[in-house]
Design a protein around this motif. Structure first.
Motif, PDB file in Angstrom:
ATOM      1  N   ILE B  38       0.849  -1.180   0.000  1.00 14.26           N
ATOM      2  CA  ILE B  38       0.000   0.000   0.000  1.00 14.26           C
ATOM      3  C   ILE B  38       0.888   1.235   0.000  1.00 14.26           C
ATOM      4  O   ILE B  38       2.098   1.136   0.219  1.00 14.26           O
ATOM      5  CB  ILE B  38      -0.970   0.034   1.207  1.00 14.26           C
ATOM      6  CG1 ILE B  38      -0.185  -0.027   2.514  1.00 14.26           C
ATOM      7  CG2 ILE B  38      -1.956  -1.115   1.135  1.00 14.26           C
ATOM      8  CD1 ILE B  38      -1.044   0.140   3.751  1.00 14.26           C
ATOM      9  N   GLY B  39       0.294   2.385  -0.246  1.00 22.94           N
ATOM     10  CA  GLY B  39       1.090   3.603  -0.257  1.00 22.94           C
ATOM     11  C   GLY B  39       0.346   4.713  -0.955  1.00 22.94           C
ATOM     12  O   GLY B  39      -0.655   4.474  -1.626  1.00 22.94           O
ATOM     13  N   LYS B  45       4.600   1.987  -5.565  1.00 21.74           N
ATOM     14  CA  LYS B  45       4.130   0.620  -5.342  1.00 21.74           C
ATOM     15  C   LYS B  45       3.840  -0.122  -6.643  1.00 21.74           C
ATOM     16  O   LYS B  45       4.219  -1.281  -6.796  1.00 21.74           O
ATOM     17  CB  LYS B  45       2.906   0.592  -4.414  1.00 21.74           C
ATOM     18  CG  LYS B  45       1.741   1.465  -4.829  1.00 21.74           C
ATOM     19  CD  LYS B  45       0.738   1.541  -3.695  1.00 21.74           C
ATOM     20  CE  LYS B  45      -0.589   2.142  -4.137  1.00 21.74           C
ATOM     21  NZ  LYS B  45      -0.477   3.478  -4.774  1.00 21.74           N
ATOM     22  N   MET B 221       4.230  -0.873   3.393  1.00 20.11           N
ATOM     23  CA  MET B 221       3.774   0.468   3.043  1.00 20.11           C
ATOM     24  C   MET B 221       4.916   1.217   2.372  1.00 20.11           C
ATOM     25  O   MET B 221       6.039   1.214   2.867  1.00 20.11           O
ATOM     26  CB  MET B 221       3.310   1.221   4.293  1.00 20.11           C
ATOM     27  CG  MET B 221       2.658   2.554   3.949  1.00 20.11           C
ATOM     28  SD  MET B 221       2.173   3.459   5.407  1.00 20.11           S
ATOM     29  CE  MET B 221       0.545   2.822   5.680  1.00 20.11           C
ATOM     30  N   HIS B 223       6.471   4.808   0.428  1.00 20.34           N
ATOM     31  CA  HIS B 223       6.335   6.248   0.338  1.00 20.34           C
ATOM     32  C   HIS B 223       7.559   6.798  -0.385  1.00 20.34           C
ATOM     33  O   HIS B 223       8.688   6.496   0.004  1.00 20.34           O
ATOM     34  CB  HIS B 223       6.216   6.851   1.742  1.00 20.34           C
ATOM     35  CG  HIS B 223       5.980   8.324   1.724  1.00 20.34           C
ATOM     36  ND1 HIS B 223       4.882   8.875   1.112  1.00 20.34           N
ATOM     37  CD2 HIS B 223       6.708   9.358   2.213  1.00 20.34           C
ATOM     38  CE1 HIS B 223       4.933  10.190   1.231  1.00 20.34           C
ATOM     39  NE2 HIS B 223       6.037  10.508   1.894  1.00 20.34           N
ATOM     40  N   GLU B 229       7.036   1.003   6.019  1.00 21.61           N
ATOM     41  CA  GLU B 229       6.492   0.141   7.074  1.00 21.61           C
ATOM     42  C   GLU B 229       6.446  -1.281   6.546  1.00 21.61           C
ATOM     43  O   GLU B 229       6.243  -1.506   5.352  1.00 21.61           O
ATOM     44  CB  GLU B 229       5.060   0.551   7.448  1.00 21.61           C
ATOM     45  CG  GLU B 229       4.882   1.967   7.918  1.00 21.61           C
ATOM     46  CD  GLU B 229       4.850   2.084   9.436  1.00 21.61           C
ATOM     47  OE1 GLU B 229       4.830   1.024  10.104  1.00 21.61           O
ATOM     48  OE2 GLU B 229       4.862   3.217   9.930  1.00 21.61           O
ATOM     49  N   LEU B 244      -3.794   1.572   9.848  1.00 24.80           N
ATOM     50  CA  LEU B 244      -3.150   1.899   8.576  1.00 24.80           C
ATOM     51  C   LEU B 244      -3.348   3.373   8.252  1.00 24.80           C
ATOM     52  O   LEU B 244      -2.438   4.050   7.781  1.00 24.80           O
ATOM     53  CB  LEU B 244      -3.715   1.025   7.447  1.00 24.80           C
ATOM     54  CG  LEU B 244      -3.408  -0.473   7.562  1.00 24.80           C
ATOM     55  CD1 LEU B 244      -4.069  -1.239   6.427  1.00 24.80           C
ATOM     56  CD2 LEU B 244      -1.908  -0.725   7.550  1.00 24.80           C
ATOM     57  N   PHE B 248      -0.609   6.374   7.594  1.00 26.52           N
ATOM     58  CA  PHE B 248      -0.611   7.336   6.476  1.00 26.52           C
ATOM     59  C   PHE B 248      -0.504   8.768   6.997  1.00 26.52           C
ATOM     60  O   PHE B 248       0.223   9.587   6.447  1.00 26.52           O
ATOM     61  CB  PHE B 248      -1.894   7.193   5.650  1.00 26.52           C
ATOM     62  CG  PHE B 248      -1.770   6.216   4.524  1.00 26.52           C
ATOM     63  CD1 PHE B 248      -0.892   6.469   3.476  1.00 26.52           C
ATOM     64  CD2 PHE B 248      -2.503   5.048   4.507  1.00 26.52           C
ATOM     65  CE1 PHE B 248      -0.760   5.572   2.433  1.00 26.52           C
ATOM     66  CE2 PHE B 248      -2.380   4.143   3.474  1.00 26.52           C
ATOM     67  CZ  PHE B 248      -1.507   4.399   2.433  1.00 26.52           C
TER      68      PHE B 248
END
Lengths: 315, 270
Positions: B38-39, B45, B221, B223, B229, B244, B248
């Motif tokens: 996720i991101g 990603k 995660m 970024h 993460e 989550l 963020f």
């Protein structure tokens, strides 16, 4: 009568060109202009080899091989060297002009008094009819040579049409069609998209060259100029075929293309009979293709105008 | 299983539009694990997933799958090991060809294709049996062009095709993002079923926090081209959507702080 059987024979011969273009233009959606050069390549190879005393069938197969190579080169230019598709075709077509002159050694080779692929059929017909000049075919008197050429061409066409149909249903043929339909999907399924393009163009131009080889034998000469505008003729034939039988299904597409080419040749024969200047033929064909390409949207607009615009607001 | 070591990718390098999509990303994925990535938008990603799929070659670093160095393998060759489902539900199938023909192509993923008839009667029956499991009534429409189906139906078939031959790795690129909520839920469920049943190793990029919590057993995660993460094991079983979202927020705040410090410094020295 010989006009009609002539148009039929010509249509059958050129339907091989249209079938080749069905693969390149419709299945892998590649605007392949190599056609104008590879049909002449087929004709010149066949003419030279038959003149040299080769068996016409072997010469025709060799001509097909030449077209196969020409198509592969176009594919290679596009897939390997990333040249835009139109330009790849133009380059190979231009190069083929010189190649064809080299193959023939001059700009024109007559094929008189040499056997053609229909020789066997002629012998057969002569045997059956006792050597008659004209044969009563379904009530029409047709010269035995014309009939032999027609039947041989019909045989080749049915054979190639069936083989092509069977091939497109194989694993390889299915992959080929998918490559034209969705390149991303084909990659994700482990197929090299570029190889598929090269192979498809080779196959397409092989058929085009086969058409050229038969054309040279039918009209009795190979000429370096004979390929000009052939691509547009093939396209016109495919469009007519699609109008005749639609595009649903492979069998229909192949049958339609053959029928479309024959119908197109008949229309041309009739137009010439009515006094169309043969010099205008290519202009008329180009106009026809233009009309066929824009007609669908014209008709849609026209329908809207007649019904007084759209009745509801559209989002 | 999958070992990504220090891969870097910069798009449009040395231009004003330079994007450093991946900066030294390393990730090891165990056999049989299901990892979600996720991101934020532009976090890298999807780029990470595409690097594994082979859409481009990374500028640096290496990718090993199944103990093979696949870093320089072209996309089509990786398909021998990798099954893929795309965000665009129309990307994974050939619209003009029938359902049966599409599936037959996937039944030979990464294998040579000969001159045998593709859709034989026995193959058709086999396809019908597997498609019946989807409960979409598609088994009666095997000869229809796949372009006549809805996005959800096509995505279900793509998923089936990607896993027909058991892939060493299944890549899911936001594969439910373009679907309506009902279809998305169904595809989500189908994904879980297939991955659990076949014990597949899967890597999934997703925008849906709920999906990241529900499906996988590990969450990464990302970024700005880095992994920030890595939630797995017990921590993963406890994690909920609000956790989550909080992560963020932390990232967003840190960004804000970075920027204000930068302006402060600029004002001081500029």
């Amino acid at each position: 009568m010989s006009l009609i059987i002539g148009a039929f024979t010509m249509g059958l011969i050129l339907s091989l060109l249209s079938l080749g273009m069905l693969i390149s233009f419709r299945m892998i959606r590649f605007m392949d202009i190599t056609v104008d050069g590879s049909i002449t390549l087929g004709a010149s190879l066949a003419a030279v080899l038959i003149s040299a005393g080769w068996n016409p069938w072997v010469a025709t197969l060799a001509a097909m091989g030449g077209g196969f190579l020409a198509g592969a080169v176009t594919g290679l230019l596009h897939a390997r060297f990333k040249i835009p598709e139109l330009l790849s075709g133009i380059l190979v077509m231009t190069a083929l002009y010189s190649v064809n002159l080299r193959v023939m050694g001059r700009s024109n080779i007559p094929l008189l008094d040499v056997p053609s692929v229909s020789a066997a059929m002629e012998t057969f017909i002569a045997f059956m009819s006792g050597g008659a000049e004209k044969i009563n075919t379904l009530g029409w008197m047709i010269s035995s040579t014309d009939l032999a050429t027609f039947l041989t061409t019909l045989f080749i066409c049915i054979l190639i049409g069936t083989l092509l149909f069977r091939f497109l249903l194989t694993h390889l043929g299915t992959a080929l069609r998918a490559a034209g339909d969705n390149a991303q999907m084909v990659l994700a399924q482990g197929l090299n998209n570029k190889t598929m393009i090269i192979f498809s163009l080779a196959l397409a131009n092989g058929l085009v060259a086969l058409s050229g080889a038969l054309l040279a034998q039918y009209q009795g000469f190979a000429d370096v100029q004979m390929g000009i505008g052939m691509m547009v003729w093939g396209l016109a034939s495919i469009i007519i075929g699609e109008a005749l039988v639609g595009k649903a299904g492979l069998g229909l597409a192949i049958t339609g293309t053959i029928l479309g080419t024959i119908l197109f040749r008949l229309l041309i024969a009739i137009a010439l009979r009515w006094g169309l200047n043969p010099n205008d033929l290519k202009l008329v064909t180009a106009l026809f293709v233009f009309a066929a390409l824009v007609a669908p949207s014209w008709i849609a607009t026209l329908k809207k105008k007649i019904s007084g615009g759209s009745r509801y607001a559209q989002n | 299983m999958l070992k990504i070591n220090g891969i870097r990718k910069t798009f449009l390098p040395n231009t004003p539009n330079e994007v450093r999509a991946l900066r030294e990303v390393s990730l090891h994925i165990k056999e049989g694990s299901f990892t979600a990535v996720i991101g934020t938008n532009g976090s890298g990603k999807s780029t990470l997933l595409n690097a594994v799929a082979g859409t481009f070659e990374p500028d640096a670093g290496s990718i090993h799958l199944n103990n093979l160095d696949i870093t320089r393998w072209p996309e089509y060759r990786r398909a021998h090991l990798v099954g893929r489902v795309f965000q665009n539900p129309f990307a994974g199938t050939a619209p003009g060809m029938t359902i049966a023909e599409n599936i037959v192509i996937s039944m030979h993923r990464g294998k040579s294709r000969g001159l045998g008839t593709a859709v034989t009667r026995s193959v058709r029956d086999e396809i019908a049996d597997r498609v019946r499991v989807l409960k979409m009534g598609l088994e009666d429409r095997l000869d229809n062009p796949i372009g006549t189906l809805s996005g959800g139906q096509r995505q279900a078939l793509t998923l089936l095709m990607a896993t027909w031959l058991r892939p060493k790795l299944l890549l899911l690129d936001e594969h439910t993002a373009a679907l309506d909520p009902k279809s998305a839920a169904k595809i989500s469920e189908l994904t879980k079923d297939i991955v659990d049943h076949e014990k597949l190793t899967a890597l999934m990029v997703t925008h849906s926090m709920q999906q990241a919590v529900d499906l996988p057993n590990r969450i990464i995660m990302m970024h700005r081209g880095n992994i920030v993460e890595d939630v797995h094991g017990d921590q993963k079983t406890r994690v909920r959507v609000p956790d989550l979202m909080a992560a963020f927020d932390r990232i967003a705040k840190r960004d804000l702080f970075d920027e204000s410090v930068a302006t402060l410094l600029a004002r001081q020295y500029g």
